[in-house]
Enzyme design. Structure first.
Site, mmCIF file in Angstrom:
data_model
loop_
_atom_site.group_PDB
_atom_site.id
_atom_site.type_symbol
_atom_site.label_atom_id
_atom_site.label_comp_id
_atom_site.label_asym_id
_atom_site.label_seq_id
_atom_site.Cartn_x
_atom_site.Cartn_y
_atom_site.Cartn_z
ATOM 1 N N HIS A 147 0.834 -1.210 0.000
ATOM 2 C CA HIS A 147 0.000 0.000 0.000
ATOM 3 C C HIS A 147 0.875 1.270 0.000
ATOM 4 O O HIS A 147 0.646 2.194 -0.777
ATOM 5 C CB HIS A 147 -0.914 -0.047 1.230
ATOM 6 C CG HIS A 147 -1.795 1.149 1.400
ATOM 7 N ND1 HIS A 147 -3.100 1.185 0.984
ATOM 8 C CD2 HIS A 147 -1.540 2.368 1.949
ATOM 9 C CE1 HIS A 147 -3.616 2.374 1.260
ATOM 10 N NE2 HIS A 147 -2.689 3.108 1.853
ATOM 11 N N GLU A 148 1.910 1.281 0.846
ATOM 12 C CA GLU A 148 2.776 2.467 0.931
ATOM 13 C C GLU A 148 3.584 2.663 -0.359
ATOM 14 O O GLU A 148 3.715 3.788 -0.845
ATOM 15 C CB GLU A 148 3.728 2.359 2.136
ATOM 16 C CG GLU A 148 3.039 2.380 3.493
ATOM 17 C CD GLU A 148 2.213 3.643 3.733
ATOM 18 O OE1 GLU A 148 2.620 4.726 3.285
ATOM 19 O OE2 GLU A 148 1.151 3.528 4.356
ATOM 20 N N HIS A 168 1.465 4.221 -2.994
ATOM 21 C CA HIS A 168 1.347 5.685 -2.884
ATOM 22 C C HIS A 168 2.487 6.360 -3.658
ATOM 23 O O HIS A 168 2.292 7.377 -4.310
ATOM 24 C CB HIS A 168 1.426 6.134 -1.418
ATOM 25 C CG HIS A 168 0.117 6.096 -0.666
ATOM 26 N ND1 HIS A 168 -1.042 6.674 -1.121
ATOM 27 C CD2 HIS A 168 -0.196 5.555 0.538
ATOM 28 C CE1 HIS A 168 -2.018 6.495 -0.233
ATOM 29 N NE2 HIS A 168 -1.532 5.802 0.790
ATOM 30 N N GLU A 224 -6.355 6.749 -1.298
ATOM 31 C CA GLU A 224 -6.354 5.541 -0.468
ATOM 32 C C GLU A 224 -6.858 4.330 -1.243
ATOM 33 O O GLU A 224 -6.261 3.257 -1.199
ATOM 34 C CB GLU A 224 -7.239 5.751 0.770
ATOM 35 C CG GLU A 224 -6.595 6.575 1.850
ATOM 36 C CD GLU A 224 -5.264 6.004 2.291
ATOM 37 O OE1 GLU A 224 -5.153 4.785 2.453
ATOM 38 O OE2 GLU A 224 -4.331 6.783 2.457
HETATM 39 ZN ZN LIG Z 1 -2.505 5.095 2.368
#
Ligand SMILES: [Zn+2]
Length: 265
Positions: A131-132, A135, A192
């Site tokens: 997830h990071e 980003h 997100e």
């Molecule tokens: Zn996030």
């Protein structure tokens, strides 16, 4: 002191029109984004912020924990196309009770040991790191900085190293590091969701078990039941709808035949 390569980004009305014409790009999921900074500017900013973190935070020397986190991080970043603006990913474990992790442009990953109490197996840790990293791949920090560059009055980057505290804090919070500096700047819902979708795909490609992402966010929600919610949640909202969305996303994942990594906690 190194200078950012294009020092002045003065936003005027004609500048805004030019942004409309020239800086509109597409994110990996096809969403349109306004991106004002170059990859090399972002990499430089990420690297400088990371150095600052390493100076300010306690770096873990625990060989076993470092090997474990690096094993999971490497499996994820192996799935990322080689970046023109940096050669390789650097992984650092910070010795702290904070339930937190981050990835920065320029190939920097930071994991706090506190996260390992909530992300209790390699698949759950891979959920956070996927997830990071997503980003970063989707230029979310760049997008946030670009937005605040447009809306701010007279805030110009001339040299990050010399820039005032206010600008540094803004830049670092745009990169998702706000918590450390007392500013909580949550990512937008769109960012997100995009990071969730891309992160799940990355972890599945790397051979991790995507189903564990649901357990991870449940653990996060449980950990936030106390008086002090995890730091990660102050920039990353966790909702039941998100858990539901993840379930749908996992159902639609293509079948990847990667063998499961064996990172030992
Ligand atoms: Zn996030």
């Amino acid at each position: 002191m190194r200078k950012l390569s294009s020092p002045l980004k003065v936003v005027t009305l004609s500048g805004l029109i030019m942004i409309g014409l020239s800086a509109c790009t597409s994110s990996p999921t096809g969403r349109s984004q306004v991106i004002l900074f170059s990859d090399s500017e972002m990499s430089q900013l990420g690297a400088q912020s990371f150095e600052q973190m390493k100076q300010n935070e306690k770096v873990s020397k625990d060989a076993k924990v470092n090997a474990y986190v690096t094993c999971v991080a490497n499996a994820i970043t192996k799935q990322v196309p080689k970046q023109a603006s940096f050669a390789q990913w650097e992984v650092v474990v910070f010795d702290s009770d904070q339930v937190n992790a981050f990835a920065l442009p320029g190939g920097k990953i930071g994991v706090y040991t506190g996260l390992l109490k909530v992300a209790t197996n390699q698949d759950q840790l891979a959920t956070v790191l996927g997830h990071e990293v997503a980003h970063v791949l989707a230029n979310h920090g760049n997008e946030r900085m670009s937005r605040s560059q447009i809306t701010s009055t007279g805030m110009q980057v001339t040299d990050f190293a010399l820039a005032g505290t206010e600008y540094k804090e803004m830049a670092m919070s745009a990169l998702g590091l706000g918590v450390e500096y007392g500013i909580s700047l949550p990512y937008g819902r769109t960012q997100e969701t995009e990071a969730d979708i891309m992160g799940i795909d990355l972890m599945a490609k790397a051979g991790f078990e995507p189903q564990q992402s649901i357990q991870l966010w449940k653990n996060m929600a449980k950990a936030s039941g106390g008086n002090q919610p995890p730091e990660l949640l102050s920039t990353h909202p966790s909702h039941n709808t998100r858990i539901q969305d993840l379930g749908n996303e996992i159902k639609d994942l293509p079948r990847y035949n990667a063998s499961a990594p064996n990172c030992q906690a």
